[in-house]
Design an enzyme around this catalytic site. Structure first.
Site, PDB file in Angstrom:
ATOM      1  CD  GLU A 121     -19.796  36.855  40.379  1.00 20.98           C
ATOM      2  OE1 GLU A 121     -18.954  36.810  39.460  1.00 20.98           O
ATOM      3  OE2 GLU A 121     -20.314  35.845  40.890  1.00 20.98           O
ATOM      4  CD  GLN A 122     -23.386  32.578  39.218  1.00 22.47           C
ATOM      5  OE1 GLN A 122     -24.341  32.330  38.484  1.00 22.47           O
ATOM      6  NE2 GLN A 122     -22.481  31.672  39.521  1.00 22.47           N
ATOM      7  NE  ARG A 141     -11.217  31.820  41.913  1.00 26.75           N
ATOM      8  CZ  ARG A 141     -12.310  32.538  42.132  1.00 26.75           C
ATOM      9  NH1 ARG A 141     -12.679  32.788  43.382  1.00 26.75           N
ATOM     10  NH2 ARG A 141     -13.028  33.010  41.123  1.00 26.75           N
ATOM     11  CE1 TYR A 181      -0.297  26.913  46.081  1.00 29.91           C
ATOM     12  CE2 TYR A 181       0.102  24.943  44.776  1.00 29.91           C
ATOM     13  CZ  TYR A 181      -0.682  26.030  45.077  1.00 29.91           C
ATOM     14  OH  TYR A 181      -1.852  26.242  44.390  1.00 29.91           O
ATOM     15  CG  ASP A 231     -11.794  28.225  33.985  1.00 22.17           C
ATOM     16  OD1 ASP A 231     -10.652  28.198  33.472  1.00 22.17           O
ATOM     17  OD2 ASP A 231     -12.008  27.929  35.181  1.00 22.17           O
TER      18      ASP A 231
HETATM   19  C1  FAD Z   1     -15.597  29.739  43.922  1.00 27.41           C
HETATM   20  C2  FAD Z   1     -14.410  29.412  43.091  1.00 27.41           C
HETATM   21  C3  FAD Z   1     -13.276  28.845  43.715  1.00 27.41           C
HETATM   22  C4  FAD Z   1     -12.159  28.502  42.956  1.00 27.41           C
HETATM   23  N1  FAD Z   1     -11.063  27.953  43.577  1.00 27.41           N
HETATM   24  C5  FAD Z   1      -9.954  27.659  42.869  1.00 27.41           C
HETATM   25  C6  FAD Z   1      -8.790  27.121  43.483  1.00 27.41           C
HETATM   26  O1  FAD Z   1      -8.751  26.922  44.680  1.00 27.41           O
HETATM   27  N2  FAD Z   1      -7.713  26.835  42.718  1.00 27.41           N
HETATM   28  C7  FAD Z   1      -7.731  27.027  41.363  1.00 27.41           C
HETATM   29  O2  FAD Z   1      -6.734  26.757  40.685  1.00 27.41           O
HETATM   30  N3  FAD Z   1      -8.811  27.543  40.746  1.00 27.41           N
HETATM   31  C8  FAD Z   1      -9.927  27.853  41.460  1.00 27.41           C
HETATM   32  N4  FAD Z   1     -11.043  28.376  40.827  1.00 27.41           N
HETATM   33  C9  FAD Z   1     -11.037  28.493  39.376  1.00 27.41           C
HETATM   34  C10 FAD Z   1     -10.165  29.573  38.876  1.00 27.41           C
HETATM   35  O3  FAD Z   1     -10.498  30.795  39.476  1.00 27.41           O
HETATM   36  C11 FAD Z   1     -10.373  29.605  37.369  1.00 27.41           C
HETATM   37  O4  FAD Z   1     -10.084  28.335  36.840  1.00 27.41           O
HETATM   38  C12 FAD Z   1      -9.434  30.545  36.665  1.00 27.41           C
HETATM   39  O5  FAD Z   1      -9.005  31.574  37.494  1.00 27.41           O
HETATM   40  C13 FAD Z   1     -10.113  31.128  35.430  1.00 27.41           C
HETATM   41  O6  FAD Z   1     -10.910  32.243  35.837  1.00 27.41           O
HETATM   42  P1  FAD Z   1     -12.292  32.648  35.200  1.00 27.41           P
HETATM   43  O7  FAD Z   1     -12.419  34.104  35.442  1.00 27.41           O
HETATM   44  O8  FAD Z   1     -12.404  32.138  33.820  1.00 27.41           O
HETATM   45  O9  FAD Z   1     -13.368  31.858  36.034  1.00 27.41           O
HETATM   46  P2  FAD Z   1     -13.773  32.014  37.561  1.00 27.41           P
HETATM   47  O10 FAD Z   1     -12.657  32.572  38.355  1.00 27.41           O
HETATM   48  O11 FAD Z   1     -14.346  30.686  37.910  1.00 27.41           O
HETATM   49  O12 FAD Z   1     -14.941  33.131  37.566  1.00 27.41           O
HETATM   50  C14 FAD Z   1     -16.203  32.997  36.934  1.00 27.41           C
HETATM   51  C15 FAD Z   1     -17.153  33.981  37.588  1.00 27.41           C
HETATM   52  O13 FAD Z   1     -18.345  34.079  36.824  1.00 27.41           O
HETATM   53  C16 FAD Z   1     -19.451  34.087  37.704  1.00 27.41           C
HETATM   54  N5  FAD Z   1     -20.607  33.608  36.952  1.00 27.41           N
HETATM   55  C17 FAD Z   1     -20.825  32.360  36.477  1.00 27.41           C
HETATM   56  N6  FAD Z   1     -21.988  32.290  35.820  1.00 27.41           N
HETATM   57  C18 FAD Z   1     -22.533  33.523  35.869  1.00 27.41           C
HETATM   58  C19 FAD Z   1     -23.748  34.077  35.349  1.00 27.41           C
HETATM   59  N7  FAD Z   1     -24.621  33.362  34.651  1.00 27.41           N
HETATM   60  N8  FAD Z   1     -23.995  35.402  35.582  1.00 27.41           N
HETATM   61  C20 FAD Z   1     -23.100  36.176  36.306  1.00 27.41           C
HETATM   62  N9  FAD Z   1     -21.962  35.680  36.823  1.00 27.41           N
HETATM   63  C21 FAD Z   1     -21.667  34.379  36.590  1.00 27.41           C
HETATM   64  C22 FAD Z   1     -19.007  33.181  38.837  1.00 27.41           C
HETATM   65  O14 FAD Z   1     -19.771  33.379  40.007  1.00 27.41           O
HETATM   66  C23 FAD Z   1     -17.553  33.593  39.001  1.00 27.41           C
HETATM   67  O15 FAD Z   1     -17.404  34.681  39.876  1.00 27.41           O
HETATM   68  C24 FAD Z   1     -12.175  28.710  41.546  1.00 27.41           C
HETATM   69  C25 FAD Z   1     -13.299  29.273  40.930  1.00 27.41           C
HETATM   70  C26 FAD Z   1     -14.413  29.644  41.691  1.00 27.41           C
HETATM   71  C27 FAD Z   1     -15.624  30.263  40.996  1.00 27.41           C
END
Ligand code: FAD
Length: 395
Positions: free
Chosen positions: A30-31, A104, A213, A291
């Protein structure tokens, strides 16, 4: 060798937990230097909660979630209210799992604790990944500090701006939608008592909509206001705006909306970009989840749910240990691709439904809401989403 996961967000941690529970070794890179409380509310529907329960997280989630009794539609200017659907016990009985709202940060913490309970050093912080190599027998992940990490497979859960997606599939397909989302949290104690009702509300109007909500045992109020606006194009969870700017985006909206905006602690603004999904998510020993694979608009509230489903299906596919790893990851790709593409497209269609010009005047609005949100239409729109079971879907 371990399975390497890039990103300790919702998708990466769900995948890590499901894999650890099935006996795989995982390392999560994790970054961020620290795992803090970031973001605001997320909605977890039955398709997500059934996975989280199967992972043993029900008790921890019940400590921090809010399970609304139902959802309502309200008209932007008059505040006229229509029932959208029941949630609570009725919905949990119908779909076999609840629909809940959660900060979240709270969901994130529950996942972190569960991963660390199985492997205390599974998550490595301050580890920004820059790319990887796949030589057909193993993968090598590269960190920004130059360190190479070897593993059996690579799971990229690095979110909407994924560097691994870029390496695998080239450029981003992102296009600005013309919409900006305001997000904010309000302590319920600061609001008049009428706001403490435990229902989700979708306010609809011409060129905008607002989602409200309760969160965290009813202590916090979540505000998301989406408006058509073209002067802000930064896709970020952390860019700040002001209450004044937010209020100016909702001229003529009901006093309840302005009461909420006046009380938001810190409004954040986020340009909404839409993306086409790629034709596939897997190449060789590397795959995408959440995502990174299928970033979506928030209009169906399925971004986090899809990431959670991905984590479970991926762990189940990786447990087909009689198959070569690339074949297991290809199974995951086949199982997940069409569903996630359909959800991403569905969210884009929903945006047009929420922002229809028919909603400008009360008379036209009533006919439009009756046609678009009657029981039959709502069931057709949501049943296939909520009924999906990532714990049993054929792999
Ligand atoms: C700070 C933050 C706040 C959010 N707030 C909301 C919200 O309020 N409501 C909502 O609906 N969704 C929110 N989201 C998005 C939501 O979490 C995602 O859309 C969804 O849960 C899909 O999750 P994911 O694991 O694909 O991505 P995410 O939950 O976005 O996680 C991606 C992770 O990868 C890490 N990362 C990225 N690039 C690198 C790299 N090069 N090397 C190492 N690590 C890396 C990021 O720091 C992050 O921790 C937020 C995301 C983040 C990052």
């Amino acid at each position: 060798m371990p399975i390497l996961i890039v990103g300790a967000g919702i998708g990466g941690l769900t995948a890590a937990l499901a894999l650890l529970q099935r006996g795989h070794d995982v390392e999560v890179y994790e970054q961020a230097e620290q795992l803090g409380e970031l973001g605001a509310g997320v909605q977890i529907s039955a398709n997500g909660s059934r996975v989280l329960f199967a992972l043993g997280l029900e008790a921890a989630l019940r400590e921090v979630w809010c399970e609304p009794a139902g959802k309502e539609i309200r008209l932007w200017n008059t505040g006229e209210t229509w029932k959208l659907f029941d949630l609570g016990a009725e919905s949990a009985a119908r779909y076999g799992a609840p629909y809940f709202m959660i900060h979240r940060g709270d969901l994130h913490q529950v996942l972190i604790d569960a991963v660390r309970a199985l492997k205390p050093d599974a998550i490595r912080l301050g580890a920004r990944c820059t790319g990887f190599e796949d030589d057909g027998r193993s993968v090598t992940l590269h960190l920004a500090n130059g360190e190479p990490i070897n593993g059996d497979a690579l799971i990229a859960a690095d979110g909407v701006h994924s560097v691994i997606r870029k390496q695998l599939f080239g450029g981003d397909t992102a296009q600005f939608t013309g919409c900006v989302a305001w997000r904010g949290l309000i302590p319920v104690a600061k609001l008049p008592p009428r706001f403490a009702r435990n229902v989700g509300v979708n306010w609809v109007g011409p060129g905008g909509h607002v989602i409200n909500y309760l969160l965290r045992r009813g202590e916090l109020f979540n505000f998301v206001g989406i408006v058509e606006r073209s002067d802000w194009r930064v896709e970020s969870w952390t860019d700040k705006g002001t209450r004044e700017e937010c209020a100016a985006d909702f001229p003529g909206w009901h006093e309840d909306i302005h009461e909420l905006i006046r009380n938001i602690e810190q409004p954040y603004k986020w340009a909404l970009l839409s993306r086409d999904t790629f034709g596939r998510y897997t190449i060789g020993r590397a795959t995408l989840v959440g995502d990174a694979a299928h970033a979506t608009l928030p209009m169906l509230a399925q971004g986090a749910n899809m990431a959670i489903e991905d984590g479970m299906v991926l762990a189940r596919c990786m447990s087909l240990t009689e198959l070569p790893i690339a074949v297991r990851l290809e199974r995951y790709n086949v199982v997940r691709h069409d569903r996630t593409r359909k959800l991403v497209q569905g969210a884009a269609e929903m945006a047009k439904r929420f922002h229809n010009p028919a909603l400008a005047e009360a008379a036209g609005a009533k006919a439009y809401v009756d046609a678009q949100w009657n029981e039959t239409t709502v069931k057709q729109r949501y049943d296939w989403i909520f009924e999906y079971d990532a714990t049993t879907v054929a792999i």
